[in-house]
Design a protein around this motif. Structure first.
Motif, short mmCIF file in Angstrom:
data_model
loop_
_atom_site.label_atom_id
_atom_site.label_comp_id
_atom_site.label_asym_id
_atom_site.label_seq_id
_atom_site.Cartn_x
_atom_site.Cartn_y
_atom_site.Cartn_z
N VAL A 95 0.97 -1.39 -0.03
CA VAL A 95 0.03 -0.15 0.01
C VAL A 95 0.96 1.11 0.11
O VAL A 95 1.55 1.44 0.83
N ASN A 96 0.73 2.26 -0.96
CA ASN A 96 1.13 3.59 -0.65
C ASN A 96 0.21 4.24 0.04
O ASN A 96 -0.54 5.07 -0.52
N TYR A 97 0.76 4.34 1.31
CA TYR A 97 -0.21 4.97 2.23
C TYR A 97 0.06 6.53 2.47
O TYR A 97 0.99 6.84 1.90
N ARG A 98 -0.68 7.23 2.96
CA ARG A 98 -0.31 8.73 2.84
C ARG A 98 0.95 9.07 3.57
O ARG A 98 1.63 8.08 4.39
N ALA A 99 1.68 9.95 2.90
CA ALA A 99 3.19 10.31 3.18
C ALA A 99 3.96 9.49 2.14
O ALA A 99 5.31 9.83 1.93
N SER A 100 3.43 8.56 1.40
CA SER A 100 4.40 8.04 0.53
C SER A 100 4.53 8.97 -0.73
O SER A 100 3.89 9.95 -0.85
N THR A 101 5.62 9.08 -1.30
CA THR A 101 6.11 9.78 -2.19
C THR A 101 5.67 9.49 -3.83
O THR A 101 5.15 8.53 -3.82
N PHE A 133 -0.48 14.91 -0.91
CA PHE A 133 -0.59 13.40 -0.34
C PHE A 133 0.71 13.19 0.71
O PHE A 133 0.54 12.73 1.73
N LEU A 134 1.62 13.74 0.21
CA LEU A 134 2.96 13.47 1.15
C LEU A 134 2.73 14.02 2.58
O LEU A 134 2.97 13.46 3.54
N HIS A 135 2.17 15.45 2.56
CA HIS A 135 1.96 16.04 3.85
C HIS A 135 0.85 15.57 4.57
O HIS A 135 0.67 15.99 5.78
N LYS A 136 -0.06 14.68 4.24
CA LYS A 136 -1.06 14.35 4.67
C LYS A 136 -0.65 13.29 5.96
O LYS A 136 -1.57 12.76 6.66
N GLY A 137 0.75 12.88 5.80
CA GLY A 137 1.23 12.13 6.79
C GLY A 137 1.90 12.51 7.83
O GLY A 137 2.32 12.02 8.96
N ASP A 138 1.91 14.02 7.86
CA ASP A 138 2.62 14.74 8.82
C ASP A 138 2.05 14.67 10.27
O ASP A 138 0.77 14.73 10.27
N GLY A 139 2.56 14.24 11.18
CA GLY A 139 2.09 14.04 12.64
C GLY A 139 0.83 12.78 12.83
O GLY A 139 0.43 12.69 13.72
N GLN A 140 1.11 11.82 11.81
CA GLN A 140 0.03 10.77 11.84
C GLN A 140 0.84 9.32 11.77
O GLN A 140 0.29 8.33 11.82
N PRO A 171 19.93 18.80 9.91
CA PRO A 171 18.74 19.35 9.09
C PRO A 171 17.84 18.25 9.06
O PRO A 171 16.55 18.33 8.90
N LEU A 172 18.24 16.99 8.56
CA LEU A 172 17.45 15.96 8.52
C LEU A 172 16.56 15.44 10.07
O LEU A 172 15.29 15.44 9.96
N ARG A 173 17.31 15.63 10.91
CA ARG A 173 16.58 15.41 12.18
C ARG A 173 15.40 16.36 12.31
O ARG A 173 14.39 16.11 12.74
N ASN A 174 15.90 17.79 11.97
CA ASN A 174 14.64 18.72 12.19
C ASN A 174 13.44 18.52 11.07
O ASN A 174 12.41 18.64 11.73
N ASP A 175 13.79 18.13 10.07
CA ASP A 175 12.69 17.82 9.03
C ASP A 175 12.15 16.52 9.77
O ASP A 175 10.72 16.64 9.59
N MET A 176 12.64 15.54 10.17
CA MET A 176 11.78 14.53 10.86
C MET A 176 10.83 14.96 11.94
O MET A 176 9.75 14.47 12.09
N LEU A 177 11.32 15.77 12.74
CA LEU A 177 10.56 16.39 14.13
C LEU A 177 9.37 16.98 13.43
O LEU A 177 8.22 17.11 14.01
N LEU A 178 9.51 17.59 12.19
CA LEU A 178 8.41 18.56 11.58
C LEU A 178 7.37 17.49 11.17
O LEU A 178 6.21 17.54 11.20
N LYS A 179 7.88 16.24 10.26
CA LYS A 179 6.97 15.40 9.82
C LYS A 179 6.32 14.50 10.85
O LYS A 179 5.08 14.14 10.69
N ILE A 180 6.92 14.08 11.94
CA ILE A 180 6.51 13.04 12.84
C ILE A 180 5.82 13.94 13.83
O ILE A 180 4.59 13.39 14.30
#
Length: 181
Positions: A55-61, A67-74, A150-159
């Motif tokens: 399944v290409n669940y939300r947040a899949s590229t 669609f990618l950002h539908k996975g933010d915080g989810q 910068p990757l860690r900060n991006d992950m905090l924003l997405k997770i």
């Protein structure tokens, strides 16, 4: 899905005449995707009598920024995991999957989704295979070297901010829910 979002998924069947055990093969990332084409794992499982659902669940590229950002915080207990659970239910409703023989399998984020599936929806899955999936999101982020800041900060924003919100980390980290498996 339960909120009406349509997803792209790939189904490999072992038998088109009857229900079979199902393996939900969750891709890593989560900012990645499954593609149409030959998948050696899905073929191997089918050869042994298992249907495989990818399944290409939300947040899949590959499906646009929205669609990618539908996975933010989810992660974990949010809509990303619901997409996987709802896809399994679809396979059961279609007569593809034996509801008593569902496995969740994945590596990296797919491994995390495996642990989350087992911890947060234990009645759905008979078994799971986690390959290098994190059980504690804060521990995962703390393992990122400082030069990858910068990757860690991006992950905090997405997770979600597991640094500032210990309860949120406990909510989404399967480690704190092993007693439910």
């Amino acid at each position: 899905t339960r909120d009406g979002l349509e997803l792209v998924a790939y189904l490999t069947r072992a038998d088109t005449e009857k229900k079979t055990p199902l393996i939900l093969l969750v891709h890593g990332g989560p900012w990645a995707r499954d593609f149409w084409g030959f998948n050696s794992s899905a073929q191997w499982f089918a050869n042994r009598g298992y249907a495989t659902l990818q399944v290409n669940y939300r947040a899949s590229t590959g499906y646009g920024k929205s669609f990618l950002h539908k996975g933010d915080g989810q992660w974990g207990v949010g809509t990303m995991q619901h997409d996987l659970t709802d896809s399994v239910q679809w396979a059961i409703d279609q007569g593809i999957a034996d509801p008593d023989n569902i496995c969740i399998y994945g590596g990296s984020y797919g491994g995390y989704a495996c642990l989350a599936g087992l911890a947060f929806t234990p009645d759905v899955y008979k078994c799971g295979v986690d390959i290098v999936g994190p059980s504690n999101i804060k521990t995962l982020l703390d393992s990122i070297p400082s030069y990858w800041g910068p990757l860690r900060n991006d992950m905090l924003l997405k997770i979600g901010d597991v640094d500032a919100d210990e309860e949120f980390n406990k909510k989404i980290s399967p480690l704190y829910h092993v007693d439910k498996i």
